[in-house]
Design a protein around this motif. Sequence first.
Motif, short mmCIF file in Angstrom:
data_model
loop_
_atom_site.label_atom_id
_atom_site.label_comp_id
_atom_site.label_asym_id
_atom_site.label_seq_id
_atom_site.Cartn_x
_atom_site.Cartn_y
_atom_site.Cartn_z
N GLU A 68 -2.29 15.25 4.52
CA GLU A 68 -1.50 14.94 5.71
C GLU A 68 -2.26 14.00 6.65
OE1 GLU A 68 2.06 17.26 6.48
OE2 GLU A 68 1.58 15.66 5.07
N ILE A 69 -3.56 14.22 6.79
CA ILE A 69 -4.38 13.34 7.64
C ILE A 69 -4.41 11.92 7.08
CG2 ILE A 69 -6.75 12.85 8.38
CD1 ILE A 69 -7.15 15.84 8.72
N ILE A 70 -4.62 11.81 5.78
CA ILE A 70 -4.67 10.48 5.16
C ILE A 70 -3.32 9.78 5.27
CG2 ILE A 70 -5.05 9.21 3.01
CD1 ILE A 70 -6.91 11.46 2.13
N PHE A 71 -2.25 10.53 5.01
CA PHE A 71 -0.91 9.95 5.02
C PHE A 71 -0.55 9.40 6.40
CE2 PHE A 71 3.77 10.33 5.31
CZ PHE A 71 4.11 9.50 4.25
N THR A 72 -0.75 10.19 7.43
CA THR A 72 -0.40 9.74 8.78
C THR A 72 -1.33 8.63 9.26
OG1 THR A 72 -1.73 11.55 9.70
CG2 THR A 72 0.63 11.92 9.48
N VAL A 76 0.61 5.49 10.80
CA VAL A 76 0.87 5.51 12.24
C VAL A 76 -0.02 4.58 13.06
CG1 VAL A 76 1.00 6.98 14.29
CG2 VAL A 76 1.87 7.82 12.10
N PRO A 77 -1.37 4.57 12.89
CA PRO A 77 -2.20 3.72 13.74
C PRO A 77 -1.83 2.24 13.69
CG PRO A 77 -3.56 5.31 12.61
CD PRO A 77 -2.21 5.42 12.02
N ARG A 78 -1.49 1.73 12.51
CA ARG A 78 -1.11 0.32 12.40
C ARG A 78 0.19 0.05 13.15
NH1 ARG A 78 -0.32 -3.95 13.06
NH2 ARG A 78 -0.72 -5.85 11.85
N PHE A 79 1.10 1.00 13.08
CA PHE A 79 2.36 0.84 13.80
C PHE A 79 2.12 0.89 15.32
CE2 PHE A 79 6.69 2.86 14.85
CZ PHE A 79 7.23 1.62 15.13
N LEU A 80 1.26 1.79 15.77
CA LEU A 80 0.93 1.88 17.19
C LEU A 80 0.26 0.60 17.68
CD1 LEU A 80 -0.39 5.55 17.53
CD2 LEU A 80 1.67 4.60 18.57
N TYR A 81 -0.61 0.05 16.84
CA TYR A 81 -1.28 -1.20 17.19
C TYR A 81 -0.27 -2.33 17.38
CZ TYR A 81 -4.03 -5.46 16.59
OH TYR A 81 -4.59 -6.71 16.75
N ILE A 94 -4.09 -5.84 3.20
CA ILE A 94 -3.88 -4.62 3.99
C ILE A 94 -2.53 -4.00 3.65
CG2 ILE A 94 -3.49 -3.75 6.33
CD1 ILE A 94 -5.60 -5.67 7.31
N CYS A 95 -1.53 -4.84 3.49
CA CYS A 95 -0.19 -4.36 3.15
C CYS A 95 -0.20 -3.67 1.79
CB CYS A 95 0.78 -5.53 3.15
SG CYS A 95 2.53 -5.04 3.18
N ALA A 96 -0.89 -4.27 0.83
CA ALA A 96 -0.95 -3.68 -0.51
C ALA A 96 -1.69 -2.35 -0.50
CB ALA A 96 -1.65 -4.65 -1.47
N VAL A 97 -2.78 -2.27 0.26
CA VAL A 97 -3.55 -1.02 0.35
C VAL A 97 -2.72 0.08 1.01
CG1 VAL A 97 -5.53 0.08 1.47
CG2 VAL A 97 -5.81 -2.13 0.35
N GLN A 98 -2.01 -0.27 2.08
CA GLN A 98 -1.17 0.71 2.76
C GLN A 98 -0.08 1.24 1.83
OE1 GLN A 98 1.80 -0.50 5.76
NE2 GLN A 98 0.86 0.97 7.16
N LEU A 99 0.57 0.35 1.13
CA LEU A 99 1.63 0.76 0.21
C LEU A 99 1.09 1.65 -0.91
CD1 LEU A 99 4.61 0.50 -0.56
CD2 LEU A 99 4.02 -1.54 -1.87
N PHE A 100 -0.09 1.29 -1.43
CA PHE A 100 -0.71 2.08 -2.51
C PHE A 100 -0.98 3.51 -2.06
CE2 PHE A 100 -4.73 3.70 -4.24
CZ PHE A 100 -4.39 3.81 -5.58
N PHE A 101 -1.60 3.67 -0.88
CA PHE A 101 -1.96 5.01 -0.42
C PHE A 101 -0.75 5.83 -0.01
CE2 PHE A 101 -6.32 3.35 -0.06
CZ PHE A 101 -7.01 4.42 -0.59
N ASP A 173 11.35 -6.74 6.92
CA ASP A 173 12.29 -6.07 7.83
C ASP A 173 11.98 -4.57 7.89
OD1 ASP A 173 14.29 -5.61 9.57
OD2 ASP A 173 15.94 -6.03 8.18
N HIS A 174 10.81 -4.28 8.43
CA HIS A 174 10.34 -2.90 8.54
C HIS A 174 9.16 -2.89 9.48
CE1 HIS A 174 9.49 1.26 7.22
NE2 HIS A 174 10.69 1.22 6.64
N PHE A 175 8.79 -1.70 9.99
CA PHE A 175 7.62 -1.62 10.86
C PHE A 175 6.34 -1.34 10.07
CE2 PHE A 175 9.65 2.56 10.83
CZ PHE A 175 8.61 3.37 10.40
N GLY A 176 6.47 -1.19 8.77
CA GLY A 176 5.32 -0.97 7.89
C GLY A 176 5.56 -1.59 6.54
N CYS A 177 4.55 -1.52 5.68
CA CYS A 177 4.66 -2.11 4.35
C CYS A 177 5.33 -1.10 3.41
CB CYS A 177 3.28 -2.51 3.84
SG CYS A 177 2.53 -3.84 4.78
N ASP A 178 6.63 -1.17 3.34
CA ASP A 178 7.41 -0.28 2.50
C ASP A 178 7.90 -1.05 1.27
OD1 ASP A 178 8.57 2.40 2.21
OD2 ASP A 178 10.48 1.37 2.33
#
Length: 289
Positions: A68-72, A76-81, A94-101, A173-178
């Motif tokens: 749960e810690i890794i997932f959030t 979340v921090p990138r979105f807050l930034y 960075i986008c690829a790493v975020q999507l992978f995890f 068209d998203h707030f994160g790399c989905d």
Amino acid sequence: MRNRSAVTTFILLKLTDDPQLQVFLTVFLFLTYIFTIAGNLTIILLTLMDAHLKTPMYFFLRNFSILEIIFTTVCVPRFLYSMTTGDKIVTYNICAVQLFFVILIGAAEFFLLTAMSCDCYMAIYKPLHYTTIMNDRVCTILVLCCWLTGLVVILPPLSRGVQLCFCNSSLIDHFGCDASPLLKIVCSDTQFVEQIVLTMAVLILIFTLVCVIVSYTYIIKTILRLPSAQQRKKAFSTCSSHMTVVSLTYGSCIFIYIKPAKEGVAFNKVVSLVNTSFIPLMNLFIYTV
């Protein structure tokens, strides 16, 4: 997602254009993130330090808190930034790493919830031999298998995804790399990749859900056979928190797949926001209250 085109960065679009709603979401995400991290760290420390909590059940709970810690933290921090600074640019890597995890942790959580349901079954069905059967070696192997299985099931779509090339458009068209909005800006044919992604997601969902249902069917049968009401109540309380978390997790995923076809990107953004912030916090309260 092989970057064959000139696109080396992406631009993430806002969740909303309403300034007041943005402020509310920023505060909401910040508070949920802080509470989620602090609460899960507390669980990890307590299960490590308290001798009474060194049981298989709390061992799995500790690993669930780590996930749960890794997932959030990945989301979340990138979105807050982005919301606080206005910087919507994210690099390809960075986008690829975020999507992978995000995909890896999501898959690992489903398998871990399945392992936790089996642990609950053993605690109810074989209480006298529970600690012997679910020893440290078995629990460690089960957790490692959750990680490895999650990695194995995401390799086929990942291996195909890195071969895709992007168009000149870099707007996500998203707030994160989905995965879904990323596939929309790919130049090459994505039908096969989308089929692999959907197949793997459905297989993980169905396989783990069937295992959980079977485990809890035997758990309920075992509980109903107990002679006294006090024993039944104690046995039910042992697994009630896990049952609630399982219902919440699978319910949100099933809701995503059965949503109306007319629902678009805005709906997916809301669902992603809930899954990455609100549900981890709810899971924390369920296990601790």
